[in-house]
Design a protein around this motif. Sequence first.
Motif, PDB file in Angstrom:
ATOM      1  N   ALA A   1     -33.596  11.857  88.768  1.00  0.00           N
ATOM      2  CA  ALA A   1     -33.566  10.544  89.405  1.00  0.00           C
ATOM      3  C   ALA A   1     -32.557  10.557  90.529  1.00  0.00           C
ATOM      4  CB  ALA A   1     -33.204   9.461  88.385  1.00  0.00           C
ATOM      5  N   ALA A   2     -32.947  10.027  91.660  1.00  0.00           N
ATOM      6  CA  ALA A   2     -32.043   9.956  92.801  1.00  0.00           C
ATOM      7  C   ALA A   2     -30.951   8.915  92.583  1.00  0.00           C
ATOM      8  CB  ALA A   2     -32.821   9.616  94.068  1.00  0.00           C
ATOM      9  N   PHE A   3     -31.185   7.978  91.675  1.00  0.00           N
ATOM     10  CA  PHE A   3     -30.161   7.001  91.311  1.00  0.00           C
ATOM     11  C   PHE A   3     -30.459   6.523  89.900  1.00  0.00           C
ATOM     12  CE2 PHE A   3     -33.528   4.668  93.492  1.00  0.00           C
ATOM     13  CZ  PHE A   3     -33.820   3.646  92.595  1.00  0.00           C
ATOM     14  N   GLY A   4     -29.438   5.982  89.265  1.00  0.00           N
ATOM     15  CA  GLY A   4     -29.614   5.470  87.919  1.00  0.00           C
ATOM     16  C   GLY A   4     -29.554   6.564  86.872  1.00  0.00           C
ATOM     17  N   ASP A   5     -29.985   6.214  85.675  1.00  0.00           N
ATOM     18  CA  ASP A   5     -29.901   7.100  84.521  1.00  0.00           C
ATOM     19  C   ASP A   5     -31.042   8.121  84.573  1.00  0.00           C
ATOM     20  OD1 ASP A   5     -29.130   8.176  82.148  1.00  0.00           O
ATOM     21  OD2 ASP A   5     -29.543   6.414  80.920  1.00  0.00           O
ATOM     22  N   PRO A   6     -30.754   9.434  84.571  1.00  0.00           N
ATOM     23  CA  PRO A   6     -31.820  10.437  84.682  1.00  0.00           C
ATOM     24  C   PRO A   6     -32.554  10.650  83.362  1.00  0.00           C
ATOM     25  CG  PRO A   6     -29.710  11.541  84.502  1.00  0.00           C
ATOM     26  CD  PRO A   6     -29.408  10.072  84.548  1.00  0.00           C
ATOM     27  N   THR A   7     -33.298   9.648  82.926  1.00  0.00           N
ATOM     28  CA  THR A   7     -34.053   9.758  81.685  1.00  0.00           C
ATOM     29  C   THR A   7     -35.283   8.854  81.777  1.00  0.00           C
ATOM     30  OG1 THR A   7     -33.857   9.752  79.265  1.00  0.00           O
ATOM     31  CG2 THR A   7     -32.788   7.944  80.456  1.00  0.00           C
ATOM     32  N   LEU A   8     -35.933   8.607  80.650  1.00  0.00           N
ATOM     33  CA  LEU A   8     -37.143   7.784  80.643  1.00  0.00           C
ATOM     34  C   LEU A   8     -36.787   6.308  80.768  1.00  0.00           C
ATOM     35  CD1 LEU A   8     -39.223   9.462  77.780  1.00  0.00           C
ATOM     36  CD2 LEU A   8     -38.916  10.172  80.161  1.00  0.00           C
ATOM     37  N   PRO A   9     -37.756   5.483  81.161  1.00  0.00           N
ATOM     38  CA  PRO A   9     -37.493   4.037  81.192  1.00  0.00           C
ATOM     39  C   PRO A   9     -37.060   3.540  79.812  1.00  0.00           C
ATOM     40  CG  PRO A   9     -39.566   4.548  82.281  1.00  0.00           C
ATOM     41  CD  PRO A   9     -39.111   5.811  81.618  1.00  0.00           C
ATOM     42  N   ARG A  10     -36.108   2.658  79.780  1.00  0.00           N
ATOM     43  CA  ARG A  10     -35.640   2.158  78.486  1.00  0.00           C
ATOM     44  C   ARG A  10     -36.706   1.338  77.769  1.00  0.00           C
ATOM     45  NH1 ARG A  10     -29.382   1.426  77.908  1.00  0.00           N
ATOM     46  NH2 ARG A  10     -28.690   3.166  79.180  1.00  0.00           N
ATOM     47  N   SER A  11     -37.671   0.846  78.520  1.00  0.00           N
ATOM     48  CA  SER A  11     -38.750   0.074  77.905  1.00  0.00           C
ATOM     49  C   SER A  11     -39.897   0.941  77.408  1.00  0.00           C
ATOM     50  CB  SER A  11     -39.288  -0.939  78.922  1.00  0.00           C
ATOM     51  OG  SER A  11     -39.804  -0.255  80.065  1.00  0.00           O
ATOM     52  N   ALA A  12     -39.848   2.257  77.670  1.00  0.00           N
ATOM     53  CA  ALA A  12     -40.923   3.144  77.224  1.00  0.00           C
ATOM     54  C   ALA A  12     -41.096   3.036  75.715  1.00  0.00           C
ATOM     55  CB  ALA A  12     -40.606   4.581  77.624  1.00  0.00           C
ATOM     56  N   ARG A  13     -42.351   3.079  75.279  1.00  0.00           N
ATOM     57  CA  ARG A  13     -42.648   2.852  73.863  1.00  0.00           C
ATOM     58  C   ARG A  13     -42.661   4.156  73.080  1.00  0.00           C
ATOM     59  NH1 ARG A  13     -41.389  -1.708  72.371  1.00  0.00           N
ATOM     60  NH2 ARG A  13     -42.756  -1.474  70.554  1.00  0.00           N
ATOM     61  N   HIS A  14     -42.163   4.087  71.846  1.00  0.00           N
ATOM     62  CA  HIS A  14     -42.124   5.240  70.944  1.00  0.00           C
ATOM     63  C   HIS A  14     -42.636   4.829  69.570  1.00  0.00           C
ATOM     64  CE1 HIS A  14     -39.647   8.092  73.398  1.00  0.00           C
ATOM     65  NE2 HIS A  14     -39.262   6.983  73.968  1.00  0.00           N
ATOM     66  N   SER A  15     -43.123   5.824  68.833  1.00  0.00           N
ATOM     67  CA  SER A  15     -43.636   5.566  67.492  1.00  0.00           C
ATOM     68  C   SER A  15     -42.530   5.218  66.512  1.00  0.00           C
ATOM     69  CB  SER A  15     -44.399   6.791  66.973  1.00  0.00           C
ATOM     70  OG  SER A  15     -44.634   6.697  65.589  1.00  0.00           O
ATOM     71  N   LEU A  16     -41.420   5.969  66.562  1.00  0.00           N
ATOM     72  CA  LEU A  16     -40.318   5.789  65.617  1.00  0.00           C
ATOM     73  C   LEU A  16     -40.834   5.786  64.178  1.00  0.00           C
ATOM     74  CD1 LEU A  16     -38.260   3.251  67.706  1.00  0.00           C
ATOM     75  CD2 LEU A  16     -37.519   5.538  67.058  1.00  0.00           C
ATOM     76  N   GLU A  17     -41.594   6.837  63.867  1.00  0.00           N
ATOM     77  CA  GLU A  17     -42.157   7.069  62.529  1.00  0.00           C
ATOM     78  C   GLU A  17     -43.113   5.954  62.117  1.00  0.00           C
ATOM     79  OE1 GLU A  17     -41.255  10.087  61.742  1.00  0.00           O
ATOM     80  OE2 GLU A  17     -39.866   9.951  63.433  1.00  0.00           O
ATOM     81  N   GLY A  18     -43.780   5.346  63.100  1.00  0.00           N
ATOM     82  CA  GLY A  18     -44.762   4.310  62.814  1.00  0.00           C
ATOM     83  C   GLY A  18     -44.214   2.903  62.876  1.00  0.00           C
ATOM     84  N   ARG A  19     -42.877   2.732  62.991  1.00  0.00           N
ATOM     85  CA  ARG A  19     -42.294   1.392  63.039  1.00  0.00           C
ATOM     86  C   ARG A  19     -42.451   0.755  64.415  1.00  0.00           C
ATOM     87  NH1 ARG A  19     -37.141   1.690  63.027  1.00  0.00           N
ATOM     88  NH2 ARG A  19     -36.929   3.943  63.187  1.00  0.00           N
ATOM     89  N   GLY A  20     -42.503   1.607  65.428  1.00  0.00           N
ATOM     90  CA  GLY A  20     -42.612   1.115  66.786  1.00  0.00           C
ATOM     91  C   GLY A  20     -41.277   0.679  67.354  1.00  0.00           C
ATOM     92  N   GLY A  21     -41.076   0.933  68.615  1.00  0.00           N
ATOM     93  CA  GLY A  21     -39.839   0.564  69.286  1.00  0.00           C
ATOM     94  C   GLY A  21     -39.838   1.144  70.685  1.00  0.00           C
ATOM     95  N   ASP A  22     -38.713   1.025  71.361  1.00  0.00           N
ATOM     96  CA  ASP A  22     -38.667   1.508  72.733  1.00  0.00           C
ATOM     97  C   ASP A  22     -37.585   2.579  72.889  1.00  0.00           C
ATOM     98  OD1 ASP A  22     -36.181   0.174  73.193  1.00  0.00           O
ATOM     99  OD2 ASP A  22     -37.240  -1.661  73.749  1.00  0.00           O
TER     100      ASP A  22
END
Length: 800
Positions: free
Chosen positions: A470-491
């Motif tokens: 990332a040219a600026f900001g945090d060099p990672t995925l969007p914080r709103s990106a969705r994840h399974s979290l073992e089926g519980r769901g979350g970001d």
Amino acid sequence: MPVPVRSGGRVSGMDAGDVVRSAKWMASLRAVGSAQGLRTVRSAWRRHRVDAVGLPRQGTERARVPGPAEGAEPGPGGGVVRFARSSLRVRVTVGGAVFLGWDGAGPEPSYALAGAAPEADERAVLEPDTDGGWRVVAERALVVVSRHGMVEVRTPGGALLRRDLPPRWWEPAARSGGRGGRWVQRSQVPADARFFGLGGRSAGPRLRDGWYRLWNTDPGGAFEPGDDPLYITMPVLLTVADAGTHLVFHDTTWDGRVALWEGEEGAGSGHDRPGRCEVRMDGGPLRSWVLVGSPARVLHGWAGLTGGAAVPPAWALGYQHARWGFGSEREVRRVVAGYRERGLPLSAVHLDIDHFRGHRSFTVDRRRFPDLPGLAADLRGQGVRLVSIVDPAVKEEPGMAVYDGGVEADAFVRDVRGRVVRGEVWPGPCVFPDFTDPEVRRWWGGLYAERLVQGFSGVWHDMNEPVSFAAFGDPTLPRSARHSLEGRGGDHREAHNVYGLTMARAGYEGLRELRPDERPFLFSRSGWAGMQRYGGTWSGDVATGWPGLRASLALVLGLGLCGVPYSGPDVGGFTGFPSPELFLRWFQLGAYLPLFRTHAAITAGRREPWEFGPEVLEHAGAALRERTRLLPYFVTLAHLAQRTGAPYVRPVWWRSPEDRALRDCEDAFLLGDALLVAPVLEAGADRRAVRLPRGLWYDTATGRAHEGPGQVLLDAPLSRVPVLARAGAVVPVAGADGAVELEVWPPAPGRTGGGVLVPDAGDGWKRPDAVRFVTRWRDGVVAVEREGAAEVGFRVRLRG
């Protein structure tokens, strides 16, 4: 171009750390080319726009505290204390660990725990206390809960170890997404206490006053002491005081910050000012574990909760050589031949991303490496294994097997609108597997079959914080990106810190299934509490320089106290061109650390010992031969780490935490119980002061005995670093013929000593029995006895 700024104390775009990291990223990407640099700008703005839509708005927040107590309900190992606006669950387990859970939080689900939460200690009972509160009396700890929600953890004798003040929550009035609001927990510890842990920190291992962030981060470029955060952050804090040692673990994976302030004895009219700790988390449950006792007991209990450390195969305890930029099979053969021709032991060679086709994981550049399986077989015939890097980012390229397989498996992280999240990494535009999904882990683990077919014997995971340039900001995925979290769901706010941990699990379980008769060898740049179950880690991109050398030791010691015993630095530093002296001193340090590996960036100088002149070659060769001689000891320490939780590399206060001078010693360490290593960490030094724990210690170079506690001045010529052996120690070493023999150092007069050997049982899963020895004086002669046997069974070599 306008830059988002910090607002209202919350990060909406860039903070000061982001600015520094962005500058480093842009500098490092100049070598990649302007096209990718432009894509990093687009990627950063794309992430910003996704979060603008996908993250819940801040809104109005309400502060809440527990309020007055209203009653209590006894339960297994303790019970639940109810307050006007919250509740606290207290449970003491059979191993002595104390669980504290607010607002109905239980110990599960948890990425840190090795399995189900341990059973409650039925002997621990919740009972009324004198001031209207409650207390739980257990064998190893006393827990006192006041009527206003203050929680004290004390020794069985009543000495205060930790006082948690009533917590505070901030909950949005209208909240969408996430789990719970922000919370803060303030605590007090004894005035003499010292803090350690919080994962891999570049300064220390003792943690000074200041703020420490809990967000796994690639610092970009390279790091030095003071750079924070780094690749592995953990809410695991070990506190050492006269009253005792305790570990506290706040079991939430969200972004957070920990502030530490050491106390002061006699501050203000003769009264002590306690040490203070403040934990601020952006979300997740407010729950914690507290373990009390000696350092050895605390780490044993921590391993019981989070799992024993994976035992690396014996060859992975030898010396390993890596470089980003080998470039070709021919160059690898040339380097390996260089070690062989000079009689230098070598266990493994690591191939970085330049052996991939266009930097794509699970591929091979056939032009540069036309016969990788043949190369691996030839090297293995010489006793040298091949280890492969694996990055998580998958190039978005229809027709490529890994990408197409991930699309079919619906394996990639998506945003709140259901679109696959794209980022920019070494191969170009990439997508990211969601390792918090069990099905995705199984799919990913199966991909390692390709690495095994290519002849690799192990893997190292990189860029798995995860990183998206990332040219600026945090060099990672969007914080709103969705994840399974073992089926519980979350970001991603909840999943980010465990991304590396779950990737390590996927790789470890995949390798174990694909090659069930061999222990996997895996180490990972990023991770979280419990990552030791799947392997180890390394320093990441430590800057070349004397400060980087010092940071290397701090990282290994700090990670060991968080339960990750197998780690080591990039010997020589990842960047730059070390001087011959710096390289040699780094090499000598590495020879006594669990992971002994040289490594460097593609733009940095070479790291073969002969590149630094004949004197360095001679002395580095001596360090290599000493490491090879100590391999039986390292194998023993690896098995003991799995069984007891004790790290290979320990702070010098490990057995004497009551010695305040030792708590502040950061330039030496214990290797197991038998050896004290004092590396040279500054230029031009040929002597150095060494602070000794109590007891008698032998200088292994001269045989001279020194009495501790106290400080001695020892010679540290370029040829070696000071190493001392504890009186009475039995150290298993490799003899001239390769057979294990026992190196014995005489016990102090009138005292006994001893040691342990865990024999090498090969690379499989056989659990060898520990062999224990006792040393004592008998009729003026040092005698060695093997417990449970009439004969020692090994050659004995008396030293000192």
